[in-house]
Design an enzyme around this catalytic site. Structure first.
Site, PDB file in Angstrom:
ATOM      1  N   LYS A  52       0.840  -1.202   0.000  1.00 19.55           N
ATOM      2  CA  LYS A  52       0.000   0.000   0.000  1.00 19.55           C
ATOM      3  C   LYS A  52       0.878   1.256   0.000  1.00 19.55           C
ATOM      4  O   LYS A  52       0.609   2.212  -0.730  1.00 19.55           O
ATOM      5  CB  LYS A  52      -0.937  -0.014   1.219  1.00 19.55           C
ATOM      6  CG  LYS A  52      -2.059  -1.045   1.065  1.00 19.55           C
ATOM      7  CD  LYS A  52      -2.825  -1.313   2.348  1.00 19.55           C
ATOM      8  CE  LYS A  52      -3.837  -2.434   2.114  1.00 19.55           C
ATOM      9  NZ  LYS A  52      -4.559  -2.865   3.312  1.00 19.55           N
ATOM     10  N   GLN A  96      -4.813  -1.361   9.542  1.00 20.66           N
ATOM     11  CA  GLN A  96      -4.666  -2.700   8.966  1.00 20.66           C
ATOM     12  C   GLN A  96      -5.236  -3.751   9.917  1.00 20.66           C
ATOM     13  O   GLN A  96      -4.878  -3.816  11.085  1.00 20.66           O
ATOM     14  CB  GLN A  96      -3.182  -2.976   8.675  1.00 20.66           C
ATOM     15  CG  GLN A  96      -2.927  -4.288   7.976  1.00 20.66           C
ATOM     16  CD  GLN A  96      -3.502  -4.336   6.567  1.00 20.66           C
ATOM     17  OE1 GLN A  96      -3.397  -3.383   5.803  1.00 20.66           O
ATOM     18  NE2 GLN A  96      -4.137  -5.447   6.224  1.00 20.66           N
ATOM     19  N   ASP A 119     -11.025   2.831   3.798  1.00 20.64           N
ATOM     20  CA  ASP A 119     -11.426   1.446   3.520  1.00 20.64           C
ATOM     21  C   ASP A 119     -12.918   1.283   3.270  1.00 20.64           C
ATOM     22  O   ASP A 119     -13.363   0.213   2.857  1.00 20.64           O
ATOM     23  CB  ASP A 119     -11.068   0.572   4.735  1.00 20.64           C
ATOM     24  CG  ASP A 119      -9.745  -0.137   4.539  1.00 20.64           C
ATOM     25  OD1 ASP A 119      -9.377  -0.381   3.381  1.00 20.64           O
ATOM     26  OD2 ASP A 119      -9.101  -0.458   5.556  1.00 20.64           O
TER      27      ASP A 119
END
Ligand code: NAP
Length: 306
Positions: A52, A96, A119
């Site tokens: 990422k 995460q 997200d």
């Protein structure tokens, strides 16, 4: 011959289209900014985060990786997120998953400002998805919708079956297909006659996390099959059975000690579908591209209203 839905091709197109938007923001105001919070030493999470951060660098997005110790408390993590919420140069925040067991993941996800939710997992943005209003979308299903659109696969009026009802894949996938006017069925571990339900599908999405579980009898001939599963096979006899002795796969296994397989039997998928996503190289590459798309869209929104 079935069409192979190449995720790397779609990813490259998405990123190419994002680039001028990033350059324009950087030239006129500032580059988009993404903060990635990684806790603990899960090797999978470390690889995802590295990828990422690299995607940000390649695109010109500012990124910051925060790695608090695994001993961090929920309260301390909430305070860290509170600080990121306040920082104007941070447009997107990603925590995460999975988090260490002692941390209340739900409170953490809810603490991220909904306007910085890279997200698409914040309940406010889940609500926006249900209401079909613009907001960050869960990256994996959003990437699948991009893939279907770019390969010009018709959705309206077709039967779509999604196997799996997780918050990150199955449920948002079903909602996105519904908004694209498919007739949608969601299956899960208690579904009766799973193969029979799946055989109705013109578009079958498998997101269950069971290696090569979906076989011939699940797939209507000519269906489009999207295989979200990423399962690691670490037994040679399993690789031999699932890949029908494919020498190339066995060579990869002998070199690396494992190979990836999706939730769909690769042979059945290639034989029966009209189009399918391979594993690896199908759905996988799309997720990070959509994270970049969410981050750029958040930055554009922030900078428009600043
Ligand atoms: P998850 O949270 O474990 O959910 C799995 C879902 O599958 C659950 O709803 C479960 O039903 C259902 N299921 C499991 N076994 C089943 C069975 N035998 N019959 C019918 N339904 C069954 O998994 P997830 O996070 O959604 O991920 C699914 C897969 O996608 C995993 O392999 C994951 O690694 C992969 N994935 C890939 C990407 C990517 O970028 N390519 C991104 C995310 C996830 P219940 O609800 O009844 O338990």
């Amino acid at each position: 011959m079935a069409t192979i839905l190449d995720g790397s091709w779609v990813r490259d197109r998405i990123l190419t289209e994002l680039k001028p938007r990033v350059q324009s923001l950087a030239a006129t105001q500032r580059p988009p900014g993404l903060a990635v919070v990684l806790i603990g030493d899960d090797p999978g999470s470390q690889i995802y985060v590295r990828n990422k951060v690299k995607a940000c660098a390649d695109l010109g997005v500012y990124s910051e990786k925060l790695t608090p110790p695994a001993s961090i408390s929920t309260a301390e993590l909430l305070s860290l997120i509170g600080e990121l919420n306040q920082r104007p140069e941070i447009d997107g925040i990603l925590v995460q998953m999975p988090l260490p067991k002692h941390i209340d993941s739900r409170r953490v996800l809810e603490a991220v400002d909904a306007t910085k939710d890279a997200d698409g997992f914040h309940p406010t943005n889940v609500g926006h998805l249900v209401a079909n209003r613009p907001a960050s979308r869960a990256c994996t299903p959003a990437g699948i919708m991009e893939m279907l659109a770019r390969f010009e696969i018709p959705i309206a009026g077709r039967e779509a079956v999604v196997i799996g009802r997780s918050d990150i894949v199955g449920k948002p996938m079903a909602m996105m297909l519904l908004h694209a006017h498919a007739t949608v069925t969601i299956c899960h571990s208690k579904t009766a006659d799973l193969p029979g339900v799946c055989r109705r599908a013109d578009i079958l999405v498998a997101a269950m996390g069971r290696a090569a579980f979906v076989t011939d009898e699940f797939i209507k001939p000519g269906a489009v099959v999207v295989d979200v599963g990423m399962n690691r096979l670490d037994r040679r006899d399993e690789v031999e059975r699932i890949f029908r002795g494919d020498a190339a796969k066995l060579a990869v296994f002998d070199k690396r000690g494992s190979v990836l397989v999706g939730d769909v039997d690769p042979h059945a998928m290639a034989e029966r579908s009209s189009a399918y996503t391979p594993v690896p190289g199908g759905v996988g590459p799309l997720t990070i591209a959509m994270l970049m798309a969410n981050t750029v869209a958040l930055a554009e929104r922030h900078l428009r209203t600043d």
